[in-house]
Each structure stands twice: as C-alpha cells, then as structure tokens.
Design an enzyme around this catalytic site. Structure first.
Site, PDB file in Angstrom:
ATOM      1  N   GLY A  18     -12.272  -4.022   3.220  1.00  0.00           N
ATOM      2  CA  GLY A  18     -11.022  -3.423   3.678  1.00  0.00           C
ATOM      3  C   GLY A  18     -11.182  -2.145   4.475  1.00  0.00           C
ATOM      4  O   GLY A  18     -12.176  -1.933   5.188  1.00  0.00           O
ATOM      5  N   ILE A  19     -10.192  -1.264   4.349  1.00  0.00           N
ATOM      6  CA  ILE A  19     -10.167  -0.015   5.096  1.00  0.00           C
ATOM      7  C   ILE A  19     -11.389   0.829   4.726  1.00  0.00           C
ATOM      8  O   ILE A  19     -12.025   1.436   5.598  1.00  0.00           O
ATOM      9  CB  ILE A  19      -8.848   0.749   4.800  1.00  0.00           C
ATOM     10  CG1 ILE A  19      -7.657  -0.025   5.391  1.00  0.00           C
ATOM     11  CG2 ILE A  19      -8.897   2.173   5.329  1.00  0.00           C
ATOM     12  CD1 ILE A  19      -6.279   0.512   4.970  1.00  0.00           C
ATOM     13  N   GLY A  20     -11.738   0.848   3.463  1.00  0.00           N
ATOM     14  CA  GLY A  20     -12.876   1.651   2.991  1.00  0.00           C
ATOM     15  C   GLY A  20     -14.172   1.250   3.682  1.00  0.00           C
ATOM     16  O   GLY A  20     -14.955   2.107   4.104  1.00  0.00           O
ATOM     17  N   TYR A 154       3.770   2.014  -6.739  1.00  0.00           N
ATOM     18  CA  TYR A 154       2.764   2.255  -5.685  1.00  0.00           C
ATOM     19  C   TYR A 154       3.206   3.428  -4.809  1.00  0.00           C
ATOM     20  O   TYR A 154       2.435   4.351  -4.531  1.00  0.00           O
ATOM     21  CB  TYR A 154       2.598   0.979  -4.848  1.00  0.00           C
ATOM     22  CG  TYR A 154       1.690   1.132  -3.637  1.00  0.00           C
ATOM     23  CD1 TYR A 154       0.307   1.205  -3.791  1.00  0.00           C
ATOM     24  CD2 TYR A 154       2.222   1.181  -2.345  1.00  0.00           C
ATOM     25  CE1 TYR A 154      -0.518   1.335  -2.679  1.00  0.00           C
ATOM     26  CE2 TYR A 154       1.398   1.313  -1.236  1.00  0.00           C
ATOM     27  CZ  TYR A 154       0.029   1.386  -1.411  1.00  0.00           C
ATOM     28  OH  TYR A 154      -0.784   1.516  -0.308  1.00  0.00           O
TER      29      TYR A 154
HETATM   30  P1  NAD Z   1      -8.666  -3.655  -0.342  1.00  0.00           P
HETATM   31  O1  NAD Z   1      -8.112  -4.235  -1.592  1.00  0.00           O
HETATM   32  O2  NAD Z   1      -8.760  -4.522   0.864  1.00  0.00           O
HETATM   33  O3  NAD Z   1     -10.087  -2.994  -0.621  1.00  0.00           O
HETATM   34  C1  NAD Z   1     -10.201  -2.050  -1.652  1.00  0.00           C
HETATM   35  C2  NAD Z   1     -11.657  -1.805  -1.989  1.00  0.00           C
HETATM   36  O4  NAD Z   1     -11.650  -1.038  -3.198  1.00  0.00           O
HETATM   37  C3  NAD Z   1     -12.481  -3.029  -2.282  1.00  0.00           C
HETATM   38  O5  NAD Z   1     -13.803  -2.765  -1.852  1.00  0.00           O
HETATM   39  C4  NAD Z   1     -12.419  -3.128  -3.813  1.00  0.00           C
HETATM   40  O6  NAD Z   1     -13.525  -3.806  -4.366  1.00  0.00           O
HETATM   41  C5  NAD Z   1     -12.465  -1.673  -4.171  1.00  0.00           C
HETATM   42  N1  NAD Z   1     -11.904  -1.310  -5.468  1.00  0.00           N
HETATM   43  C6  NAD Z   1     -10.693  -1.658  -5.978  1.00  0.00           C
HETATM   44  N2  NAD Z   1     -10.523  -1.077  -7.197  1.00  0.00           N
HETATM   45  C7  NAD Z   1     -11.655  -0.345  -7.431  1.00  0.00           C
HETATM   46  C8  NAD Z   1     -12.107   0.497  -8.472  1.00  0.00           C
HETATM   47  N3  NAD Z   1     -11.330   0.705  -9.562  1.00  0.00           N
HETATM   48  N4  NAD Z   1     -13.327   1.118  -8.367  1.00  0.00           N
HETATM   49  C9  NAD Z   1     -14.094   0.945  -7.250  1.00  0.00           C
HETATM   50  N5  NAD Z   1     -13.726   0.143  -6.225  1.00  0.00           N
HETATM   51  C10 NAD Z   1     -12.538  -0.497  -6.317  1.00  0.00           C
HETATM   52  O7  NAD Z   1      -7.748  -2.359  -0.051  1.00  0.00           O
HETATM   53  P2  NAD Z   1      -7.175  -1.770   1.325  1.00  0.00           P
HETATM   54  O8  NAD Z   1      -5.941  -2.511   1.694  1.00  0.00           O
HETATM   55  O9  NAD Z   1      -8.277  -1.631   2.299  1.00  0.00           O
HETATM   56  O10 NAD Z   1      -6.677  -0.334   0.825  1.00  0.00           O
HETATM   57  C11 NAD Z   1      -7.492   0.826   0.870  1.00  0.00           C
HETATM   58  C12 NAD Z   1      -6.582   2.043   0.758  1.00  0.00           C
HETATM   59  O11 NAD Z   1      -5.676   2.052   1.856  1.00  0.00           O
HETATM   60  C13 NAD Z   1      -5.731   2.061  -0.504  1.00  0.00           C
HETATM   61  O12 NAD Z   1      -5.659   3.372  -1.012  1.00  0.00           O
HETATM   62  C14 NAD Z   1      -4.354   1.619  -0.006  1.00  0.00           C
HETATM   63  O13 NAD Z   1      -3.307   2.121  -0.800  1.00  0.00           O
HETATM   64  C15 NAD Z   1      -4.351   2.206   1.386  1.00  0.00           C
HETATM   65  N6  NAD Z   1      -3.418   1.538   2.296  1.00  0.00           N
HETATM   66  C16 NAD Z   1      -3.567   0.237   2.631  1.00  0.00           C
HETATM   67  C17 NAD Z   1      -2.657  -0.345   3.496  1.00  0.00           C
HETATM   68  C18 NAD Z   1      -2.773  -1.784   3.921  1.00  0.00           C
HETATM   69  O14 NAD Z   1      -1.807  -2.300   4.515  1.00  0.00           O
HETATM   70  N7  NAD Z   1      -3.883  -2.439   3.687  1.00  0.00           N
HETATM   71  C19 NAD Z   1      -1.587   0.397   4.014  1.00  0.00           C
HETATM   72  C20 NAD Z   1      -1.467   1.728   3.649  1.00  0.00           C
HETATM   73  C21 NAD Z   1      -2.388   2.290   2.792  1.00  0.00           C
END
Ligand code: NAD
Length: 264
Positions: A18-20, A154
């Site tokens: 994901g974003i990370g 959330y």
């Molecule tokens: P994702 O679910 O695609 O990826 C999240 C990552 O975090 C994965 O690598 C997962 O394995 C890891 N993870 C989850 N729980 C964990 C834990 N307890 N310990 C360690 N690793 C853990 O998420 P994303 O959509 O890329 O979101 C990333 C951030 O961006 C979040 O904070 C989310 O709130 C924010 N965000 C996302 C969006 C969106 O539309 N995707 C929009 C706004 C904000």
C-alpha cells in the site's frame, strides 16, 4: 530535484504494501536507508528484497512486528535506536454502522491508528532532539476533516492524528525537527483494492463500475475523479521528509485529489 536524503535513516510503519510501501520505495530511491515494517517475516523479507533490488543492497532493512503494541515498538527501538525520519503510516479502516461499533473497536482503532504513532514519536524524539534534526510524519486522511458517516471511529482516529501532529510540532518549536500530517484522499492501496473487489463481487458488478459509482455517490467532490496512486501520495511524503522542507511544520498537507472543498 535532489531531496538530500542520502544517509538519512527512515522508518515507515506498515510498509510491506500500500501507501507505506510506496513511501519506503520513494525514500529509498532518494538515498535514505529505510526500515520496512509489517506483521509477518515473509512480507517484510519480500518488501526488503524488492527495495534492495531497486535501490541497492543497503537501501532497506526489515522489522517484523505489530507496531500497535508497546512490546513491538520497544523491541524496534532497541534494534534501531536512531531514526531521522519517522513515518507513522500504519492504519486500519472498516466501514461499520455507528450503532454496531462496540467499545472494543473504538479502542482497537485508537490503539492501531493513533497510539502506535504517538508511542513511536515519543520513543524516537529524544535522539532527534539530540541531533537537532528529525522528521515526524503522520499519515492521516481526508477523513480527518470530512468524517465518513460509514466509519466514524476511523474518522475519529484520523482527526486525532492532526491534533497530535500539530501539538508535537509546537512542542519542538525552534528545533530542526518538523512534524506534519499528510492527508491522502481515496488511494488505490492494497486495502482499497480488496475493499472494491469485495464490493464488486457482492453487487455483481465490475471493479471499474464500483469505482465510478464510488466517486459519483460517496466522493462526488473529488476533482481527479479516480483513486490516487500510492506513488502520488509517496511523492509528497518524500518531499516533507527532505531537509528541503525545513519551513514546513505543524501543517496538514493534502494529497486528496481535491476531495476536501475548502481551499485551505
Ligand atoms: P494497506 O492496508 O493497503 O496497507 C497497510 C500496511 O500496514 C500493510 O503492509 C499491512 O500489512 C500493514 N499493517 C497493518 N496493520 C499492521 C500492524 N498492526 N503492524 C504492522 N503493520 C501493519 O493500507 P493503506 O490503504 O495503504 O493505508 C496506509 C495509511 O494511509 C493508513 O494510515 C490509512 O488510514 C491512510 N489512508 C489511506 C487511504 C486510502 O484510500 N488507501 C486514504 C487516506 C488515508
């Protein structure tokens, strides 16, 4: 533009996908050494291998552990005591009607989305103060300001991140440390792809139609009318992490495709 990140040590929580992952990739490409984090060894090793293949053998190291727990956070800091750039990306979301969200979910969302980042900032701040340099970046969301009625818990966590981020920026005023939050809008991360696919299957529609309907009905104010890519979000984060962004602090920076309607 050279973001001057060579030699900086970065940590991105929740960065196997994901974003990370895209943030880790952007920082590594700019020369930072990145600590990748996810909950399983397998996922962490895979991400580290991909980053090292793209950006060199020292580009990334891994830490497998659930950073929503104090035990994992403390183990991480023992292993990697010096982090210049802390990106609190880890976060979960789950649509659920308000009446059906139990206390345990409110608590879990707070622990994972807010307290994980608070704790890491608290643990890494003393060394940043000693070096008089640091970057703390909270990945919040447009949902911090436009609370989604389908997942109020959330939204609560994303607003809380803005409060923590602004307060911490004020607490380190006058130092070389900056603290900011970045607000992505709807972004095509792994979590979102899974969500769209599940909805498409449940409603017997294609993922494309579900995406179009999502922007028509749920996010009609989006100006780009599509999901952002994770790389688009990562570009802003890489800039904020850079020494070049030294006058940007205490800010809530949007990469939301224009979903939020106010100009500031
Ligand atoms: P994702 O679910 O695609 O990826 C999240 C990552 O975090 C994965 O690598 C997962 O394995 C890891 N993870 C989850 N729980 C964990 C834990 N307890 N310990 C360690 N690793 C853990 O998420 P994303 O959509 O890329 O979101 C990333 C951030 O961006 C979040 O904070 C989310 O709130 C924010 N965000 C996302 C969006 C969106 O539309 N995707 C929009 C706004 C904000």
């Amino acid at each position: 533009m050279d973001l001057q990140l060579t030699g900086k040590q970065a940590l991105v929580s929740g960065s196997t996908a994901g974003i990370g992952y895209s943030i880790a990739e952007a920082l590594a490409r700019e020369g930072a050494r990145v600590i990748v984090n996810g909950r399983t060894e397998v996922a962490v090793e895979r991400a580290v291998a991909q980053l090292c293949a793209a950006s060199g053998p020292n580009a990334a190291e891994g830490f497998a552990g659930d950073l929503s727990t104090a035990v994992a956070a403390e183990a991480l800091v023992r292993r990697f005591p010096d982090v210049d750039i802390l990106v609190n990306n880890l976060g979960i979301f789950e649509p659920k009607p308000f009446e059906e969200i139990p206390d345990a979910d409110w608590q879990r969302f707070f622990d994972v989305n807010v307290l994980s980042g608070v704790r890491l900032a608290r643990l890494y701040l003393p060394a940043m103060r000693q070096r008089n340099w640091g970057r703390v970046i909270f990945i919040s969301s447009e949902s911090a300001l436009q609370i989604p009625s389908e997942m109020i818990h959330y939204g609560m966590t994303k607003t809380a991140q803005l409060a923590v981020s602004r307060g911490l920026a004020e607490a380190v005023a006058g130092t070389g440390i900056t603290v900011n939050s970045v607000l992505p809008g709807p972004t095509r991360s792994r979590g979102v792809v899974d969500f769209v696919d599940a909805l498409a299957q449940a409603e017997g529609k294609s993922a494309e139609v579900v995406e179009q309907e999502f922007f028509l009905k749920m996010r009609p104010t989006s100006l780009i009318r599509r999901f952002a890519t994770t790389e688009e979000v990562a570009s802003l984060v890489a800039y904020v992490a850079s020494p070049l962004a030294s006058a940007t602090t205490g800010a809530a920076l949007r990469v939301d495709g224009g979903v939020l309607r106010s100009a500031v």
